[in-house]
Design a protein around this motif. Structure first.
Motif, PDB file in Angstrom:
ATOM      1  N   ILE A  26       0.840  -1.195   0.000  1.00  0.00           N
ATOM      2  CA  ILE A  26       0.000   0.000   0.000  1.00  0.00           C
ATOM      3  C   ILE A  26       0.877   1.247   0.000  1.00  0.00           C
ATOM      4  CG2 ILE A  26      -1.689   1.294   1.401  1.00  0.00           C
ATOM      5  CD1 ILE A  26      -2.880  -1.284   0.443  1.00  0.00           C
ATOM      6  N   MET A  27       0.379   2.301  -0.630  1.00  0.00           N
ATOM      7  CA  MET A  27       0.982   3.625  -0.524  1.00  0.00           C
ATOM      8  C   MET A  27      -0.007   4.530   0.203  1.00  0.00           C
ATOM      9  SD  MET A  27       2.893   4.523  -4.105  1.00  0.00           S
ATOM     10  CE  MET A  27       1.661   3.980  -5.285  1.00  0.00           C
ATOM     11  N   LYS A  28       0.418   5.102   1.328  1.00  0.00           N
ATOM     12  CA  LYS A  28      -0.388   6.126   2.009  1.00  0.00           C
ATOM     13  C   LYS A  28      -0.022   7.454   1.355  1.00  0.00           C
ATOM     14  CE  LYS A  28      -1.105   4.371   6.645  1.00  0.00           C
ATOM     15  NZ  LYS A  28      -0.974   4.678   8.062  1.00  0.00           N
ATOM     16  N   ILE A  29      -1.042   8.204   0.952  1.00  0.00           N
ATOM     17  CA  ILE A  29      -0.824   9.449   0.228  1.00  0.00           C
ATOM     18  C   ILE A  29      -1.056  10.636   1.159  1.00  0.00           C
ATOM     19  CG2 ILE A  29      -1.469  10.793  -1.817  1.00  0.00           C
ATOM     20  CD1 ILE A  29      -0.426   7.871  -2.336  1.00  0.00           C
ATOM     21  N   ILE A  30      -0.054  11.526   1.234  1.00  0.00           N
ATOM     22  CA  ILE A  30      -0.128  12.715   2.079  1.00  0.00           C
ATOM     23  C   ILE A  30       0.133  13.929   1.196  1.00  0.00           C
ATOM     24  CG2 ILE A  30       0.854  13.915   4.062  1.00  0.00           C
ATOM     25  CD1 ILE A  30       1.691  11.007   5.015  1.00  0.00           C
ATOM     26  N   ARG A  34      -1.836  16.589   4.940  1.00  0.00           N
ATOM     27  CA  ARG A  34      -3.139  15.950   5.119  1.00  0.00           C
ATOM     28  C   ARG A  34      -3.085  14.556   4.531  1.00  0.00           C
ATOM     29  NH1 ARG A  34      -7.009  19.001   1.934  1.00  0.00           N
ATOM     30  NH2 ARG A  34      -7.440  16.955   1.137  1.00  0.00           N
ATOM     31  N   GLU A  35      -3.411  13.553   5.343  1.00  0.00           N
ATOM     32  CA  GLU A  35      -3.448  12.190   4.823  1.00  0.00           C
ATOM     33  C   GLU A  35      -4.716  12.034   3.994  1.00  0.00           C
ATOM     34  OE1 GLU A  35      -3.481   7.701   6.539  1.00  0.00           O
ATOM     35  OE2 GLU A  35      -2.063   9.093   7.472  1.00  0.00           O
ATOM     36  N   MET A  66      -9.458  12.102  -3.814  1.00  0.00           N
ATOM     37  CA  MET A  66      -8.295  12.661  -3.128  1.00  0.00           C
ATOM     38  C   MET A  66      -8.051  14.112  -3.538  1.00  0.00           C
ATOM     39  SD  MET A  66      -5.466   9.701  -2.786  1.00  0.00           S
ATOM     40  CE  MET A  66      -5.813   8.124  -2.077  1.00  0.00           C
ATOM     41  N   LYS A  67      -8.796  14.592  -4.499  1.00  0.00           N
ATOM     42  CA  LYS A  67      -8.693  15.976  -4.951  1.00  0.00           C
ATOM     43  C   LYS A  67      -7.281  16.319  -5.431  1.00  0.00           C
ATOM     44  CE  LYS A  67     -12.924  17.114  -3.594  1.00  0.00           C
ATOM     45  NZ  LYS A  67     -13.801  16.106  -4.092  1.00  0.00           N
ATOM     46  N   LEU A  68      -6.679  15.387  -6.165  1.00  0.00           N
ATOM     47  CA  LEU A  68      -5.362  15.619  -6.744  1.00  0.00           C
ATOM     48  C   LEU A  68      -5.501  15.833  -8.238  1.00  0.00           C
ATOM     49  CD1 LEU A  68      -3.335  12.841  -4.903  1.00  0.00           C
ATOM     50  CD2 LEU A  68      -3.303  15.286  -4.426  1.00  0.00           C
ATOM     51  N   VAL A  69      -4.560  16.590  -8.800  1.00  0.00           N
ATOM     52  CA  VAL A  69      -4.533  16.802 -10.238  1.00  0.00           C
ATOM     53  C   VAL A  69      -3.146  16.429 -10.746  1.00  0.00           C
ATOM     54  CG1 VAL A  69      -6.296  18.618 -10.206  1.00  0.00           C
ATOM     55  CG2 VAL A  69      -3.892  19.233  -9.969  1.00  0.00           C
ATOM     56  N   PRO A  70      -3.010  16.131 -12.038  1.00  0.00           N
ATOM     57  CA  PRO A  70      -1.695  15.768 -12.574  1.00  0.00           C
ATOM     58  C   PRO A  70      -0.646  16.820 -12.213  1.00  0.00           C
ATOM     59  CG  PRO A  70      -3.375  15.365 -14.214  1.00  0.00           C
ATOM     60  CD  PRO A  70      -4.048  16.093 -13.071  1.00  0.00           C
ATOM     61  N   GLY A  71       0.493  16.349 -11.737  1.00  0.00           N
ATOM     62  CA  GLY A  71       1.586  17.236 -11.368  1.00  0.00           C
ATOM     63  C   GLY A  71       1.669  17.550  -9.896  1.00  0.00           C
ATOM     64  N   ARG A  75       3.552  13.282  -0.611  1.00  0.00           N
ATOM     65  CA  ARG A  75       4.454  12.428   0.164  1.00  0.00           C
ATOM     66  C   ARG A  75       3.817  11.054   0.209  1.00  0.00           C
ATOM     67  NH1 ARG A  75       5.715  12.251   6.246  1.00  0.00           N
ATOM     68  NH2 ARG A  75       3.859  13.526   6.370  1.00  0.00           N
ATOM     69  N   VAL A  76       4.634  10.031   0.047  1.00  0.00           N
ATOM     70  CA  VAL A  76       4.138   8.661   0.011  1.00  0.00           C
ATOM     71  C   VAL A  76       4.805   7.863   1.118  1.00  0.00           C
ATOM     72  CG1 VAL A  76       4.075   6.537  -1.347  1.00  0.00           C
ATOM     73  CG2 VAL A  76       3.714   8.729  -2.473  1.00  0.00           C
ATOM     74  N   LEU A  77       3.996   7.176   1.927  1.00  0.00           N
ATOM     75  CA  LEU A  77       4.507   6.233   2.911  1.00  0.00           C
ATOM     76  C   LEU A  77       4.198   4.844   2.389  1.00  0.00           C
ATOM     77  CD1 LEU A  77       3.291   7.901   6.220  1.00  0.00           C
ATOM     78  CD2 LEU A  77       5.522   8.075   5.151  1.00  0.00           C
ATOM     79  N   LEU A  78       5.211   4.039   2.240  1.00  0.00           N
ATOM     80  CA  LEU A  78       5.049   2.694   1.708  1.00  0.00           C
ATOM     81  C   LEU A  78       4.775   1.723   2.852  1.00  0.00           C
ATOM     82  CD1 LEU A  78       5.262   1.027  -0.911  1.00  0.00           C
ATOM     83  CD2 LEU A  78       7.670   0.692  -0.373  1.00  0.00           C
ATOM     84  N   VAL A  79       3.672   1.000   2.743  1.00  0.00           N
ATOM     85  CA  VAL A  79       3.294   0.010   3.748  1.00  0.00           C
ATOM     86  C   VAL A  79       3.452  -1.354   3.105  1.00  0.00           C
ATOM     87  CG1 VAL A  79       1.463  -0.833   5.266  1.00  0.00           C
ATOM     88  CG2 VAL A  79       1.633   1.622   4.752  1.00  0.00           C
ATOM     89  N   THR A  80       4.459  -2.102   3.543  1.00  0.00           N
ATOM     90  CA  THR A  80       4.703  -3.426   2.957  1.00  0.00           C
ATOM     91  C   THR A  80       4.146  -4.540   3.817  1.00  0.00           C
ATOM     92  OG1 THR A  80       6.888  -3.542   3.994  1.00  0.00           O
ATOM     93  CG2 THR A  80       6.783  -2.660   1.758  1.00  0.00           C
ATOM     94  N   GLU A  81       3.844  -4.228   5.062  1.00  0.00           N
ATOM     95  CA  GLU A  81       3.320  -5.256   5.962  1.00  0.00           C
ATOM     96  C   GLU A  81       2.536  -4.583   7.073  1.00  0.00           C
ATOM     97  OE1 GLU A  81       5.035  -8.859   8.779  1.00  0.00           O
ATOM     98  OE2 GLU A  81       6.380  -7.851   7.405  1.00  0.00           O
TER      99      GLU A  81
END
Length: 159
Positions: A26-30, A34-35, A66-71, A75-81
């Motif tokens: 999983i990637m947590k998107i910040i 704001r998460e 998520m209200k994101l637009v290209p560009g 910040r990404v937190l990688l959750v592997t377990e």
């Protein structure tokens, strides 16, 4: 641009290659402190960049919620377990005779208990095994100078 087709792309250090699993990691998107949520990894590069020693991973945004637009820079937190279990402040763990241990306040006396630790994250460490329960008062300040049987005085909130 179709905002329903956005992808999040990031580069991850090579040391994580074996732990990143398509469809599971999983990637947590910040964004702007704001998460925004999580996305599942749908792509993992089959190669590692030999100059940067990183590899690319991507996740698809399920909707434009998520209200994101290209560009956008995120910040990404990688959750592997993920695991649920007992955890204590990382600093509470002391090494005695090459074994991980914690001190417990047992009726005003320091009691040393051997533990096996697991994942560590954000200042907390998982207890994989050992005789530490939720009711135990784990000593996490001043424990490096303690010996079993030393008197213990609780100050502050007792957490």
């Amino acid at each position: 641009t179709d905002l329903s087709q956005l992808e999040i792309s990031t580069y991850v250090p090579q040391e994580c290659y074996d732990r990143v699993l398509i469809g599971k990691s999983i990637m947590k998107i910040i964004h702007q402190d704001r998460e925004l949520g999580e996305v599942t990894i749908v792509y993992k590069s089959p190669t590692i960049n030999t100059v940067l020693r990183t590899f690319e991973v991507r996740g698809k945004l399920e909707s434009d919620s998520m209200k994101l637009v290209p560009g956008n820079l995120v910040r990404v937190l990688l959750v592997t377990e993920r695991r649920e279990g007992a955890g204590i402040p990382s600093g509470a763990v002391v090494m005695r005779k090459d074994k991980a241990c914690v001190f417990i306040n047992e009726s005003g006396k320091a009691l040393l208990k051997e533990i096996e630790t697991g994942l560590e994250n954000e200042g907390r460490i998982e207890i994989r095994s050992g005789e530490v329960t939720e009711k135990d008062q784990v000593i996490h300040v001043g424990q490096n100078m303690l010996n079993p049987g030393d008197p213990v005085k609780v100050t502050g909130g007792g957490n």
